[in-house]
Design a protein around this motif. Structure first.
Motif, PDB file in Angstrom:
ATOM      1  N   PHE A 114      70.570  46.749  33.629  1.00 12.40           N
ATOM      2  CA  PHE A 114      70.289  47.851  32.716  1.00 12.40           C
ATOM      3  C   PHE A 114      69.343  47.430  31.592  1.00 12.40           C
ATOM      4  O   PHE A 114      68.371  48.107  31.294  1.00 12.40           O
ATOM      5  N   ALA A 115      69.613  46.320  30.942  1.00 16.14           N
ATOM      6  CA  ALA A 115      68.774  45.865  29.833  1.00 16.14           C
ATOM      7  C   ALA A 115      67.402  45.424  30.336  1.00 16.14           C
ATOM      8  O   ALA A 115      67.219  45.081  31.506  1.00 16.14           O
ATOM      9  N   GLN A 116      66.449  45.422  29.436  1.00 15.03           N
ATOM     10  CA  GLN A 116      65.111  44.955  29.786  1.00 15.03           C
ATOM     11  C   GLN A 116      65.131  43.452  30.042  1.00 15.03           C
ATOM     12  O   GLN A 116      65.737  42.687  29.301  1.00 15.03           O
ATOM     13  N   ARG A 117      64.411  43.044  31.102  1.00 16.86           N
ATOM     14  CA  ARG A 117      64.200  41.620  31.391  1.00 16.86           C
ATOM     15  C   ARG A 117      62.711  41.425  31.698  1.00 16.86           C
ATOM     16  O   ARG A 117      62.289  41.556  32.833  1.00 16.86           O
ATOM     17  N   ASN A 126      57.461  37.792  31.287  1.00 14.87           N
ATOM     18  CA  ASN A 126      56.135  37.365  30.850  1.00 14.87           C
ATOM     19  C   ASN A 126      56.125  37.238  29.332  1.00 14.87           C
ATOM     20  O   ASN A 126      56.418  38.197  28.616  1.00 14.87           O
ATOM     21  N   ALA A 127      55.774  36.052  28.848  1.00 13.85           N
ATOM     22  CA  ALA A 127      55.776  35.819  27.400  1.00 13.85           C
ATOM     23  C   ALA A 127      54.556  36.411  26.708  1.00 13.85           C
ATOM     24  O   ALA A 127      54.505  36.474  25.477  1.00 13.85           O
ATOM     25  N   GLY A 128      53.574  36.871  27.472  1.00 10.67           N
ATOM     26  CA  GLY A 128      52.369  37.445  26.879  1.00 10.67           C
ATOM     27  C   GLY A 128      52.503  38.935  26.643  1.00 10.67           C
ATOM     28  O   GLY A 128      53.598  39.506  26.693  1.00 10.67           O
ATOM     29  N   PRO A 129      51.392  39.603  26.409  1.00 17.64           N
ATOM     30  CA  PRO A 129      51.439  41.035  26.083  1.00 17.64           C
ATOM     31  C   PRO A 129      51.841  41.919  27.256  1.00 17.64           C
ATOM     32  O   PRO A 129      52.389  43.006  27.053  1.00 17.64           O
ATOM     33  N   ALA A 130      51.570  41.495  28.484  1.00 18.76           N
ATOM     34  CA  ALA A 130      51.960  42.303  29.641  1.00 18.76           C
ATOM     35  C   ALA A 130      53.478  42.304  29.787  1.00 18.76           C
ATOM     36  O   ALA A 130      54.142  41.304  29.502  1.00 18.76           O
ATOM     37  N   LYS A 131      54.008  43.428  30.232  1.00 15.99           N
ATOM     38  CA  LYS A 131      55.448  43.529  30.465  1.00 15.99           C
ATOM     39  C   LYS A 131      55.684  43.501  31.972  1.00 15.99           C
ATOM     40  O   LYS A 131      55.363  44.457  32.693  1.00 15.99           O
ATOM     41  N   TYR A 175      63.523  48.303  23.233  1.00 11.76           N
ATOM     42  CA  TYR A 175      63.498  46.860  23.463  1.00 11.76           C
ATOM     43  C   TYR A 175      62.233  46.211  22.907  1.00 11.76           C
ATOM     44  O   TYR A 175      62.159  44.987  22.812  1.00 11.76           O
ATOM     45  N   ASP A 176      61.242  47.029  22.536  1.00 12.03           N
ATOM     46  CA  ASP A 176      60.040  46.472  21.926  1.00 12.03           C
ATOM     47  C   ASP A 176      60.247  46.146  20.447  1.00 12.03           C
ATOM     48  O   ASP A 176      59.370  45.556  19.812  1.00 12.03           O
ATOM     49  N   ASP A 177      61.384  46.545  19.909  1.00  6.47           N
ATOM     50  CA  ASP A 177      61.726  46.233  18.516  1.00  6.47           C
ATOM     51  C   ASP A 177      62.984  45.373  18.508  1.00  6.47           C
ATOM     52  O   ASP A 177      64.100  45.886  18.399  1.00  6.47           O
ATOM     53  N   PRO A 178      62.835  44.065  18.638  1.00  2.09           N
ATOM     54  CA  PRO A 178      64.010  43.196  18.721  1.00  2.09           C
ATOM     55  C   PRO A 178      64.869  43.201  17.466  1.00  2.09           C
ATOM     56  O   PRO A 178      66.024  42.775  17.502  1.00  2.09           O
ATOM     57  N   PRO A 184      65.234  38.378  23.442  1.00  2.00           N
ATOM     58  CA  PRO A 184      66.300  37.880  22.566  1.00  2.00           C
ATOM     59  C   PRO A 184      67.607  38.651  22.647  1.00  2.00           C
ATOM     60  O   PRO A 184      68.643  38.161  22.192  1.00  2.00           O
ATOM     61  N   HIS A 185      67.601  39.836  23.242  1.00  2.27           N
ATOM     62  CA  HIS A 185      68.847  40.580  23.410  1.00  2.27           C
ATOM     63  C   HIS A 185      69.688  40.021  24.555  1.00  2.27           C
ATOM     64  O   HIS A 185      70.873  40.359  24.678  1.00  2.27           O
TER      65      HIS A 185
END
Length: 568
Positions: free
Chosen positions: A387-390, A393-398, A446-449, A484-485
């Protein structure tokens, strides 16, 4: 039993595509126990002989099960099969109906009968039996067994939920997923049975569709599937039977009532609604789906509301455990839009399309309506995929898994917003599928940790899929650094055992060190809690790692991530 009318109990016998509700018979006397042994009554002996005509051996080879408990009842299940592994899927049974006696007891010694009756095991439904029982006492244990002629089934333990206005004394609940027969022994089912939980949730991939050695693990598989890849009803019946004869799985079914939902492998890997994994299978996929659904119902302790009708099966449903918890059991396969960019981890524009859904509009509305109607302490979603985002990629691409909720971002946000708007007291998502233990906080964005957590997710590893796996320091997993979530990871086999109380959910992540050999002991790898009205998970225990354990297991974290990303 003749003094009890149909309001006191309901027996569901399946015949020729419909459910027949049968009243009790003369054998259903609550003061006697015909399953206790041979009777001295010659007439009764003759009746038993006729009832079992054509049976040469014990037909209870697939064990017993119960499921979908309510405050006053549950479903009892068995399926008759003299030769359970027969490749025609008929289980060596004569092609005629059999009357099956059932008894419910107030004690483990099976001396105090509280309900009894007779139902029909029909060949059209694989000689399966589904008995729906009502008007029992709430929040207590019961035991049950079946009989056909001289043959008596094993004894199962089950229980009812608390009264709708009561919290009860707490709920010991476990959840599991992903049992690939070829990849290892079902030791975790055995250890779970020994825990004697009040309730077990199976969140999908109860069995796998592949022919032998199609889906292999490092070092080779340890057991073989029988038959071809499952496509026909006979194939699926045989495959379910092969799993059901496993003694560890039988022990888990007999230990507690189950709530079950399917994922993909009960039909076809990564299928979506009417679309198979491989386009070349499209012409016959709906026939395959119909066969898979029928076999799934035949082999699970489900109510008659889930009887398949052609290619459709009503599986999403709500189970109330008193005032303590609502279990919203979801179906994320039957109504989903196709994966937007195919399977696997991808940066996919379709994943954020607001028109796309993983649940379908009707199920989504049902779920959100349930949030608004809920007065439970805990609202728990039992479902299949992460369910949560995973983001990997550590860069700008999701870059995310298109088969999980990450491939249906708007659908996830609508449901999350739904429980926020409904002011659900505590939202907890339970998940399977990914063959590893995880724990995470849930976010609306999820873009706002730094944004608030609005729920909690607990993910169970596999029973056997993936083989032994490997222990490691969860802090070294790259996903936890990027997301980080995400708070915990472990790649061993096992299950999650929870204690649900009014002020706290305690989740023990149970693991076994190996499944390539049977009989391993289980231990708690980590413990997390979710506090009442405090969204998010909090770690309270982490088992220390022996030095160099990752190297000893022969697998690095990077290799584990690769296997998860590329698995069939």
């Amino acid at each position: 039993m003749s003094q009890l009318n149909r309001r006191h109990f309901l027996v569901t016998g399946l015949a020729a595509g419909a459910a027949a509700a049968l009243p009790g018979t003369a054998h259903a006397d609550p003061t006697t126990d015909p399953t206790a042994g041979p009777t001295a009554d010659p007439a009764a002996e003759t009746a038993q002989g006729l009832a079992s005509r054509g049976l040469r051996t014990d037909p209870f080879t697939l064990g017993v099960a119960s499921g979908d408990p309510s405050h006053d009842g549950f479903v009892l299940w068995t399926r008759l099969a003299q030769e359970p592994l027969a490749d025609d899927g008929l289980g060596g049974m004569p092609q005629r109906p059999f009357n099956v006696q059932w008894h419910i007891y107030a004690d483990e010694t099976c001396r105090r009968v509280v309900r009894a009756g007779v139902t029909v095991a029909a060949p059209e439904w694989g000689h399966s039996v589904h008995v729906e029982v009502e008007n029992l006492s709430s929040d207590r244990e019961y035991w049950y067994r079946f009989r056909v002629g001289p043959y008596i089934s094993p004894v199962g333990r089950t229980r009812t939920a608390p009264h709708p206005l009561a919290y009860g004394s707490g709920l010991a609940m476990a959840f599991v997923s992903c049992a690939q027969y070829e990849h290892g022994y079902f030791t975790s089912y055995r250890r779970l049975a020994e825990e004697h939980p009040d309730l077990i949730l199976h969140l999908g991939d109860y069995q796998y569709e592949y022919t032998k050695n199609t889906y292999t693990i490092p070092g080779g598989n340890v057991r073989d599937h029988l038959g071809p890849e499952t496509v026909t009803l006979a194939n699926y019946r045989q495959r379910h039977s092969q799993y059901k004869v496993d003694p560890d799985l039988q022990a888990a079914h007999a230990a507690s009532p189950w709530l079950v939902v399917f994922d993909d492998h009960e039909v076809d890997n990564n299928w979506a609604d009417e679309i198979p994994e491989h386009a070349e299978d499209q012409p016959t996929f709906l026939q395959r789906r119909e066969a898979a659904f029928r076999a799934y119902f035949e082999n699970m302790p489900l109510r008659r509301t889930s009887i398949p009708r052609g290619i459709d099966m009503q599986l999403y449903r709500r189970i109330r455990w008193g005032r303590l918890a609502n279990f919203h059991m979801l179906d994320t396969r039957q109504y989903r839009d196709d994966q937007g960019c195919g399977d696997g981890y991808k940066d996919c524009p379709a994943s954020v399309d607001p028109k796309r859904s993983i649940t379908g509009a009707e199920q989504e509305a049902w779920l959100i309506d349930g949030f608004h109607e809920s007065r439970a302490q805990w609202d728990i979603l039992g479902q299949q995929v992460f369910f949560a985002q995973r983001d990997n990629n550590a860069g700008p691409a999701k870059v995310t898994s298109q088969d999980a909720w990450d491939g249906y971002v708007a659908s996830r946000k609508r449901i999350t917003q739904g429980w926020i708007d409904a002011k659900v007291r505590n939202a907890v998502v339970l998940t399977g599928d990914v063959h590893a233990h995880w724990a995470s906080d849930l976010k609306l964005d999820y873009d706002d940790p730094t944004g608030p957590s609005v729920g909690s997710e607990l993910v169970a590893t596999s029973i056997s899929t993936g083989g032994d796996g490997a222990d490691s320091d969860p802090a070294t997993h790259p996903f936890l650094k990027i997301n980080p979530h995400l708070k915990f990871y472990n790649n061993q086999r096992g299950y999650v055992l929870t204690k649900i109380e009014r002020d706290l959910i305690t989740a023990d992540f149970k693991v076994v060190p190996q499944v390539r050999q049977p009989g391993a002991e289980v231990y708690t790898r980590a413990t997390f809690v979710v506090e009442d009205q405090v969204p998010g998970v909090q770690q309270t225990y982490l088992r220390p790692l022996p030095p160099s354990i990752t190297a000893e297991r022969g697998m690095t974290v990077d290799e584990t991530v690769r296997l998860e990303t590329e698995r069939p």
